[in-house]
Design a protein around this motif. Structure first.
Motif, mmCIF file in Angstrom:
data_model
loop_
_atom_site.group_PDB
_atom_site.id
_atom_site.type_symbol
_atom_site.label_atom_id
_atom_site.label_comp_id
_atom_site.label_asym_id
_atom_site.label_seq_id
_atom_site.Cartn_x
_atom_site.Cartn_y
_atom_site.Cartn_z
ATOM 1 N N ARG A 169 -8.793 6.894 -1.067
ATOM 2 C CA ARG A 169 -7.411 7.485 -1.181
ATOM 3 C C ARG A 169 -7.339 8.763 -1.984
ATOM 4 N NH1 ARG A 169 -6.325 1.839 -2.670
ATOM 5 N NH2 ARG A 169 -6.091 2.315 -4.821
ATOM 6 N N ARG B 91 0.838 -1.242 0.018
ATOM 7 C CA ARG B 91 0.080 -0.026 -0.175
ATOM 8 C C ARG B 91 1.041 1.118 -0.062
ATOM 9 N NH1 ARG B 91 -2.842 -3.165 3.781
ATOM 10 N NH2 ARG B 91 -2.137 -1.944 5.245
ATOM 11 N N TYR C 18 0.767 4.076 -2.695
ATOM 12 C CA TYR C 18 0.104 5.496 -2.492
ATOM 13 C C TYR C 18 1.156 6.426 -2.706
ATOM 14 C CZ TYR C 18 -3.581 3.321 0.461
ATOM 15 O OH TYR C 18 -4.708 2.842 0.946
ATOM 16 N N PHE D 242 -1.942 4.844 5.637
ATOM 17 C CA PHE D 242 -1.932 3.694 4.585
ATOM 18 C C PHE D 242 -2.722 2.797 5.101
ATOM 19 C CE2 PHE D 242 2.256 6.038 4.742
ATOM 20 C CZ PHE D 242 2.486 6.424 3.642
ATOM 21 N N GLU E 60 -5.802 12.084 -0.306
ATOM 22 C CA GLU E 60 -4.529 12.956 -0.984
ATOM 23 C C GLU E 60 -5.034 14.312 -0.960
ATOM 24 O OE1 GLU E 60 -1.672 12.546 -4.634
ATOM 25 O OE2 GLU E 60 -3.116 10.755 -4.284
#
Length: 499
Positions: free
Chosen positions: A470, A287, A291, A462, A474
């Motif tokens: 996600r 992950r 990411y 995470f 962000e």
């Protein structure tokens, strides 16, 4: 040869136990992520690693300190304290050169001692100590410093492929390290040069010379041979292997913990690790890689090219990038040929820090100027004068004469490496400076430290989630201002105020 059930049993019929040192937080990210493993990336798996049953967990080195400050804007002391406290069950390790922590030069003994002492104060209980020229006076001095702090000192033998780096040469160096009072011996093949046959003979020789001390093997997979070499190594008597979680293993890194443990057990060895901890660690790292847009470990193919340049880890790729930045990418092969020639002329130093950098820099200068050794960096002059230690064979006399003919070289004739006291060093930064801050300012330019201090610490989540979540995370982490509105299929989100 089949390795299935090849391990001999002990005198009482039991399987011989092989210990494992984990490199998931140090050499794994150093190999694949350029050392850019932040605190928020490593802390969520520290507990899992601590409960796995590793002999030791390798965590830090001086280069990592510099990268964390300059590229991650993160305080490396804070990361060290957080991670070491999160792993109270397992001995945590640091690595250091015997004679340097600041760039590729030489570091004063007072700073080396303080470096060890402060690492121990923050939880380090073991050190691997390396010196490509086996400068035993410096290694021995640091061994005593480490042990005085209650930590284990494990000198490291760096493998090099040359006509002069024979099994007997390494056996003799092992005997010298044992005589220093070391707590163990580590054999590292950072460039992935060992073959199964050479592994068998070399580990046999080192194990015989080490006596009762445990022998660790730390092999990189640049040439795809490290998993087999690990089997050869433990069959030849090695006691400990180094591995990393699968997303940070293979290729320029080390063999994976998952595969190595399985191989050892199939070969008839006992490995006492909790395998249920492997998957959560690997899943988290996958992950993180997704990411943060970071690579994950990929197996390498066997390549004879590796023996041509002998560069460790991912340094060949890094070196090519540096040439590209200088508009010299098309001369990569030419520079590698020159590196091979320079290495031979300089006495076949092992291609590890600082000698890989010295050889590479000199080779580029020889190509760019068109006149070999017309320009020689200070570090090469210091090396030629013997301040790094004694090479395995003398330097080529013609090259040495050329190097020593320059006025700059003559200035080193009566030079000695500076040995300032800590009091003298503190006067540069202010008497009230703490030990930790002093180390940091000796390692990293002041401006980079100021930028780090002005940057809020990043705490990225995470945890498993959907692609949409996600994206929203962000946005929240990177947006500036007091209003954020997101419309998506089936939902609408508005955030007001500081966030």
């Amino acid at each position: 040869m089949s390795y299935l059930d090849a391990a001999p049993r002990t005198a009482d019929g039991r399987r011989r136990r092989i210990e494992v040192i984990d490199q998931t937080l140090r050499d794994g990210p150093q190999s694949w992520w350029g050392m850019k493993l932040r605190r928020d990336m490593g802390l969520p798996i520290a507990g899992e690693l601590d409960r796995t049953g590793f002999h030791t967990i390798d965590l830090v080195g001086s280069s990592i300190f510099e990268v964390l400050v300059r590229h991650c804007q993160e305080d490396p002391w804070d990361q060290l304290v957080s991670l070491s406290r999160a792993m109270p069950r397992t001995t945590v390790r640091a690595g250091t050169r015997s004679n340097g922590i600041v760039t590729f030069g030489l570091t004063a003994d007072s700073v080396m001692d303080l470096w060890v002492q402060r690492l121990c104060a923050h939880g380090i209980g073991s050190f691997w100590i390396y010196d490509g020229l086996f400068n035993t006076d410096k290694i021995g001095r640091l061994v005593k410093t480490v042990q005085a702090e209650g930590a284990a000192a494990v000198p490291c033998i760096l493998f090099a492929d040359s006509p002069h780096h024979t099994d007997e040469y390494y056996a003799e160096r092992t005997r010298e390290l044992v005589a220093l009072g070391a707590d163990g011996i580590e054999l590292e093949d950072a460039a992935g040069l060992l073959t199964p046959e050479r592994t068998r003979s070399l580990v046999t020789a080192i194990k015989a010379a080490a006596g009762d001390l445990p022998v660790e093997i730390h092999f990189h997979s640049n040439n795809a041979l490290a998993p087999v070499n690990y089997l050869e190594g433990v069959l030849a008597g090695a006691d400990v292997v180094h591995t990393a979680s699968r997303p940070l293993a293979a290729g320029v890194s080390l063999p994976s913990t998952e595969n190595t443990v399985a191989n050892l057990r199939y070969a008839g060895f006992d490995v006492d690790l909790d395998e249920s901890r492997f998957a959560p660690v690997a899943e988290h790292l996958m992950r993180v890689a997704e990411y943060e847009a970071l690579p994950v470990g990929q197996p390498a193919e066997y390549s004879l090219f590796q023996y041509r340049h002998q560069l460790p880890g991912g340094m060949a790729g890094t070196f090519k990038d540096q040439l590209r930045a200088r508009g010299m990418e098309e001369r990569f092969e030419e520079v590698l040929d020159e590196m091979s020639r320079v290495r031979q002329e300089l006495g076949h130093p092992v291609m590890a820090t600082p000698f890989s950098q010295l050889v590479g820099t000199q080779a580029v200068l020889n190509i760019v100027t068109g006149q070999r050794y017309s320009v020689v960096p200070d570090e090469v002059l210091i090396y030629a004068h013997g301040f790094y230690g004694r090479p395995v064979v003398p330097l080529d006399q013609d090259v040495l004469d050329t190097i020593m003919s320059s006025p700059k070289a003559k200035s080193y004739t009566d030079w000695q490496p500076p040995q300032p006291s800590l009091h003298e060093l503190r006067q540069r930064f202010g008497e009230g400076i703490s030990d930790d801050e002093l180390i940091l300012r000796l390692l990293v330019p002041e401006n980079d430290i100021d930028v780090m201090r002005a940057t809020p610490r990043r705490e990225r989540d995470f945890a498993p989630t959907t692609r949409e979540m996600r994206f929203i995370r962000e946005l929240v982490e990177t947006s500036v201002g007091a209003h954020l509105h997101v419309d998506g299929p089936g939902f609408s989100l508005t955030l007001e105020g500081d966030h």
